[in-house]
Every structure is written in C-alpha cells, then in structure tokens.
Design a protein around this motif. Structure first.
Motif, PDB file in Angstrom:
ATOM      1  N   LYS A  52     -51.343 -31.123  14.278  1.00 31.79           N
ATOM      2  CA  LYS A  52     -52.532 -31.580  15.016  1.00 31.79           C
ATOM      3  C   LYS A  52     -53.308 -30.364  15.513  1.00 31.79           C
ATOM      4  O   LYS A  52     -52.749 -29.307  15.741  1.00 31.79           O
ATOM      5  CB  LYS A  52     -52.134 -32.433  16.219  1.00 31.79           C
ATOM      6  N   SER A  53     -54.588 -30.554  15.742  1.00 36.46           N
ATOM      7  CA  SER A  53     -55.425 -29.476  16.277  1.00 36.46           C
ATOM      8  C   SER A  53     -55.246 -29.365  17.784  1.00 36.46           C
ATOM      9  O   SER A  53     -54.733 -30.285  18.429  1.00 36.46           O
ATOM     10  CB  SER A  53     -56.899 -29.748  15.965  1.00 36.46           C
ATOM     11  N   LYS A  54     -55.702 -28.229  18.329  1.00 31.82           N
ATOM     12  CA  LYS A  54     -55.665 -28.046  19.782  1.00 31.82           C
ATOM     13  C   LYS A  54     -56.459 -29.144  20.476  1.00 31.82           C
ATOM     14  O   LYS A  54     -56.034 -29.683  21.495  1.00 31.82           O
ATOM     15  CB  LYS A  54     -56.253 -26.693  20.183  1.00 31.82           C
ATOM     16  N   ALA A  55     -57.617 -29.470  19.926  1.00 31.33           N
ATOM     17  CA  ALA A  55     -58.479 -30.496  20.530  1.00 31.33           C
ATOM     18  C   ALA A  55     -57.782 -31.851  20.544  1.00 31.33           C
ATOM     19  O   ALA A  55     -57.824 -32.571  21.548  1.00 31.33           O
ATOM     20  CB  ALA A  55     -59.803 -30.582  19.776  1.00 31.33           C
ATOM     21  N   THR A  56     -57.128 -32.190  19.449  1.00 29.60           N
ATOM     22  CA  THR A  56     -56.432 -33.479  19.378  1.00 29.60           C
ATOM     23  C   THR A  56     -55.287 -33.518  20.380  1.00 29.60           C
ATOM     24  O   THR A  56     -55.139 -34.498  21.124  1.00 29.60           O
ATOM     25  CB  THR A  56     -55.895 -33.729  17.947  1.00 29.60           C
ATOM     26  N   LEU A  57     -54.486 -32.452  20.423  1.00 31.71           N
ATOM     27  CA  LEU A  57     -53.389 -32.415  21.394  1.00 31.71           C
ATOM     28  C   LEU A  57     -53.935 -32.522  22.814  1.00 31.71           C
ATOM     29  O   LEU A  57     -53.367 -33.240  23.646  1.00 31.71           O
ATOM     30  CB  LEU A  57     -52.557 -31.145  21.229  1.00 31.71           C
ATOM     31  N   GLY A  58     -55.024 -31.832  23.082  1.00 30.10           N
ATOM     32  CA  GLY A  58     -55.636 -31.876  24.406  1.00 30.10           C
ATOM     33  C   GLY A  58     -56.079 -33.283  24.793  1.00 30.10           C
ATOM     34  O   GLY A  58     -55.953 -33.688  25.960  1.00 30.10           O
ATOM     35  N   ARG A  59     -56.587 -34.042  23.844  1.00 30.86           N
ATOM     36  CA  ARG A  59     -57.010 -35.423  24.126  1.00 30.86           C
ATOM     37  C   ARG A  59     -55.826 -36.303  24.535  1.00 30.86           C
ATOM     38  O   ARG A  59     -55.993 -37.238  25.306  1.00 30.86           O
ATOM     39  CB  ARG A  59     -57.706 -36.030  22.913  1.00 30.86           C
ATOM     40  N   TYR A  60     -54.656 -36.000  24.010  1.00 28.21           N
ATOM     41  CA  TYR A  60     -53.480 -36.827  24.322  1.00 28.21           C
ATOM     42  C   TYR A  60     -53.072 -36.724  25.785  1.00 28.21           C
ATOM     43  O   TYR A  60     -52.436 -37.617  26.308  1.00 28.21           O
ATOM     44  CB  TYR A  60     -52.295 -36.447  23.437  1.00 28.21           C
ATOM     45  N   TYR A  61     -53.409 -35.612  26.437  1.00 29.47           N
ATOM     46  CA  TYR A  61     -53.057 -35.499  27.855  1.00 29.47           C
ATOM     47  C   TYR A  61     -54.272 -35.357  28.766  1.00 29.47           C
ATOM     48  O   TYR A  61     -54.135 -35.178  29.968  1.00 29.47           O
ATOM     49  CB  TYR A  61     -52.038 -34.391  28.119  1.00 29.47           C
ATOM     50  N   SER A  62     -55.454 -35.502  28.199  1.00 33.00           N
ATOM     51  CA  SER A  62     -56.683 -35.413  28.996  1.00 33.00           C
ATOM     52  C   SER A  62     -56.777 -36.591  29.966  1.00 33.00           C
ATOM     53  O   SER A  62     -56.466 -37.731  29.606  1.00 33.00           O
ATOM     54  CB  SER A  62     -57.900 -35.436  28.068  1.00 33.00           C
ATOM     55  N   ASP A  63     -57.217 -36.281  31.195  1.00 30.78           N
ATOM     56  CA  ASP A  63     -57.418 -37.364  32.161  1.00 30.78           C
ATOM     57  C   ASP A  63     -58.886 -37.789  32.217  1.00 30.78           C
ATOM     58  O   ASP A  63     -59.281 -38.564  33.087  1.00 30.78           O
ATOM     59  CB  ASP A  63     -56.897 -36.975  33.553  1.00 30.78           C
ATOM     60  N   ASN A  64     -59.695 -37.325  31.264  1.00 34.80           N
ATOM     61  CA  ASN A  64     -61.085 -37.786  31.175  1.00 34.80           C
ATOM     62  C   ASN A  64     -61.093 -39.257  30.778  1.00 34.80           C
ATOM     63  O   ASN A  64     -60.326 -39.671  29.899  1.00 34.80           O
ATOM     64  CB  ASN A  64     -61.871 -36.980  30.127  1.00 34.80           C
ATOM     65  N   PRO A  65     -61.953 -40.050  31.414  1.00 31.46           N
ATOM     66  CA  PRO A  65     -61.995 -41.491  31.120  1.00 31.46           C
ATOM     67  C   PRO A  65     -62.177 -41.812  29.634  1.00 31.46           C
ATOM     68  O   PRO A  65     -61.620 -42.796  29.140  1.00 31.46           O
ATOM     69  CB  PRO A  65     -63.190 -41.994  31.934  1.00 31.46           C
ATOM     70  N   GLU A  66     -62.924 -40.966  28.916  1.00 33.99           N
ATOM     71  CA  GLU A  66     -63.158 -41.237  27.491  1.00 33.99           C
ATOM     72  C   GLU A  66     -61.877 -41.131  26.653  1.00 33.99           C
ATOM     73  O   GLU A  66     -61.810 -41.660  25.543  1.00 33.99           O
ATOM     74  CB  GLU A  66     -64.220 -40.289  26.937  1.00 33.99           C
ATOM     75  N   HIS A  67     -60.849 -40.458  27.189  1.00 34.93           N
ATOM     76  CA  HIS A  67     -59.574 -40.321  26.450  1.00 34.93           C
ATOM     77  C   HIS A  67     -58.448 -41.132  27.092  1.00 34.93           C
ATOM     78  O   HIS A  67     -57.279 -40.954  26.738  1.00 34.93           O
ATOM     79  CB  HIS A  67     -59.164 -38.849  26.376  1.00 34.93           C
ATOM     80  N   ALA A  68     -58.779 -41.994  28.012  1.00 29.44           N
ATOM     81  CA  ALA A  68     -57.772 -42.745  28.775  1.00 29.44           C
ATOM     82  C   ALA A  68     -56.836 -43.561  27.885  1.00 29.44           C
ATOM     83  O   ALA A  68     -55.658 -43.735  28.210  1.00 29.44           O
ATOM     84  CB  ALA A  68     -58.444 -43.664  29.797  1.00 29.44           C
ATOM     85  N   ASP A  69     -57.332 -44.021  26.756  1.00 24.66           N
ATOM     86  CA  ASP A  69     -56.493 -44.861  25.885  1.00 24.66           C
ATOM     87  C   ASP A  69     -55.899 -44.096  24.704  1.00 24.66           C
ATOM     88  O   ASP A  69     -55.326 -44.688  23.797  1.00 24.66           O
ATOM     89  CB  ASP A  69     -57.302 -46.061  25.381  1.00 24.66           C
ATOM     90  N   ARG A  70     -55.999 -42.765  24.729  1.00 24.89           N
ATOM     91  CA  ARG A  70     -55.440 -41.949  23.644  1.00 24.89           C
ATOM     92  C   ARG A  70     -54.109 -41.366  24.076  1.00 24.89           C
ATOM     93  O   ARG A  70     -54.011 -40.669  25.074  1.00 24.89           O
ATOM     94  CB  ARG A  70     -56.398 -40.822  23.281  1.00 24.89           C
ATOM     95  N   PHE A  71     -53.080 -41.660  23.311  1.00 25.76           N
ATOM     96  CA  PHE A  71     -51.741 -41.156  23.593  1.00 25.76           C
ATOM     97  C   PHE A  71     -51.158 -40.548  22.329  1.00 25.76           C
ATOM     98  O   PHE A  71     -51.518 -40.931  21.214  1.00 25.76           O
ATOM     99  CB  PHE A  71     -50.832 -42.280  24.102  1.00 25.76           C
ATOM    100  N   MET A  72     -50.249 -39.603  22.521  1.00 30.13           N
ATOM    101  CA  MET A  72     -49.624 -38.924  21.396  1.00 30.13           C
ATOM    102  C   MET A  72     -48.776 -39.911  20.589  1.00 30.13           C
ATOM    103  O   MET A  72     -48.001 -40.677  21.158  1.00 30.13           O
ATOM    104  CB  MET A  72     -48.745 -37.783  21.920  1.00 30.13           C
ATOM    105  N   PRO A  73     -48.893 -39.870  19.260  1.00 25.81           N
ATOM    106  CA  PRO A  73     -48.037 -40.724  18.423  1.00 25.81           C
ATOM    107  C   PRO A  73     -46.559 -40.367  18.616  1.00 25.81           C
ATOM    108  O   PRO A  73     -46.209 -39.211  18.875  1.00 25.81           O
ATOM    109  CB  PRO A  73     -48.481 -40.404  16.992  1.00 25.81           C
ATOM    110  N   ILE A  74     -45.722 -41.349  18.500  1.00 32.37           N
ATOM    111  CA  ILE A  74     -44.289 -41.189  18.786  1.00 32.37           C
ATOM    112  C   ILE A  74     -43.632 -40.159  17.874  1.00 32.37           C
ATOM    113  O   ILE A  74     -42.734 -39.431  18.308  1.00 32.37           O
ATOM    114  CB  ILE A  74     -43.564 -42.551  18.748  1.00 32.37           C
ATOM    115  N   ASP A  75     -44.101 -40.029  16.609  1.00 30.95           N
ATOM    116  CA  ASP A  75     -43.501 -39.031  15.723  1.00 30.95           C
ATOM    117  C   ASP A  75     -43.823 -37.615  16.205  1.00 30.95           C
ATOM    118  O   ASP A  75     -42.974 -36.726  16.146  1.00 30.95           O
ATOM    119  CB  ASP A  75     -43.923 -39.233  14.269  1.00 30.95           C
ATOM    120  N   ALA A  76     -45.033 -37.419  16.730  1.00 35.49           N
ATOM    121  CA  ALA A  76     -45.394 -36.108  17.265  1.00 35.49           C
ATOM    122  C   ALA A  76     -44.586 -35.812  18.532  1.00 35.49           C
ATOM    123  O   ALA A  76     -44.146 -34.671  18.741  1.00 35.49           O
ATOM    124  CB  ALA A  76     -46.898 -36.046  17.558  1.00 35.49           C
TER     125      ALA A  76
END
Length: 152
Positions: free
Chosen positions: A30-54
């Motif tokens: 995954k890219s840095k940006a994608t990983l960052g979205r998985y733990y971002s507390d910005n409202p636009e990423h609130a429903d994005r979580f890291m896939p279980i395999d990652a």
C-alpha cells in the motif's frame, strides 16, 4: 460506533508506526497515503479501515498485535499472545515478575501524576499513559504464564 472507529484507528496508527511507514508500505503493498487514510481521524476517512490481510501482515512484522488486541478489547476478550516471546525473554520467576510489575506500575502512576497536574490529560499524555499501560499488561501476561508454569 464513532468511538469504536476512533479506537481502532488509533491502534492501526500505532501498528503502522511501530513497523515504520516505509517498511509498512513494502509489507502491505500500500502507499503512504493509503496507509494514512486507514488511521486518519478526518471525517472524510471515517469509514476507511485497514483490510484484515494488511493488519495480519503488519502484525507479523511488529512486536505487538495492536489491532487484534484492540478488537478483542472491544469485545471484552482478553488475549494470551505468546508470539511476543521471540522479542522478549520471560524471566521464568514469579518473584522477578512481581518486581517488574511493581516497577511498571510505579512508572504508570508517575506518568499519570504528571499528566493530571494541569487538571487535564492531553493527547500526547494519553499516548504515553497508553504505552505504559500496555507495558504493564505485558508484564501481567508474563506473570500469568509463569504462574501457569508453576502450577503444573
């Protein structure tokens, strides 16, 4: 639900940061940006979580299963993980466990005392308290395993 999402994102961030952002990118593909979205507390990423395999790939690379433990805690489940043994040696002695427990607890209380001096716990203070709490928990796991060994 929002609290649970925030809790999982904090543990996802701890997992990525323990492994390191660059190695985490290599391990997961995954890219840095994608990983960052998985733990971002910005409202636009609130429903994005890291896939279980990652999560599984990163927890294998890390010294502690941050997200797995967080999921278990949310369900009220206590985990006994022994994979950590490769990264630290168990003393094999309950007496030394009691000493380590006492020292860890003293460190936690000192950190807590310092954190509440101004009447409120900041985000950084909460992170330090969480780290001390996790280290205390690891001593308790060691102690439990040693007591189980001694009880036959």
């Amino acid at each position: 639900m929002a609290g649970m999402g925030s809790y999982l994102k904090k543990h996802t961030e701890a997992l990525v940061k323990e492994v390191g952002i660059e190695p985490a990118c290599e391990v997961t593909g995954k890219s840095k940006a994608t990983l960052g979205r998985y733990y971002s507390d910005n409202p636009e990423h609130a429903d994005r979580f890291m896939p279980i395999d990652a999560v599984a790939q990163l927890e294998e690379a890390a010294g502690y299963p941050h997200v797995t433990v967080a999921l278990a805690e949310l369900r009220g489940v206590a985990l006994n993980f022994e994979d950590r043994r490769a990264n630290s040696e168990r003393s094999g002695n309950v007496n030394s466990d009691v000493i380590a427990l006492s020292q860890r607890f003293a460190l936690l209380m000192a950190e807590y005392q310092q954190s509440i001096e101004d009447g409120q716990i900041s985000v950084n203070e909460a992170k330090r308290l969480l780290k001390e709490t996790t280290l205390l928990q690891q001593v308790l796991v060691d102690m439990k395993l040693n007591l189980e060994d001694e009880s036959g």
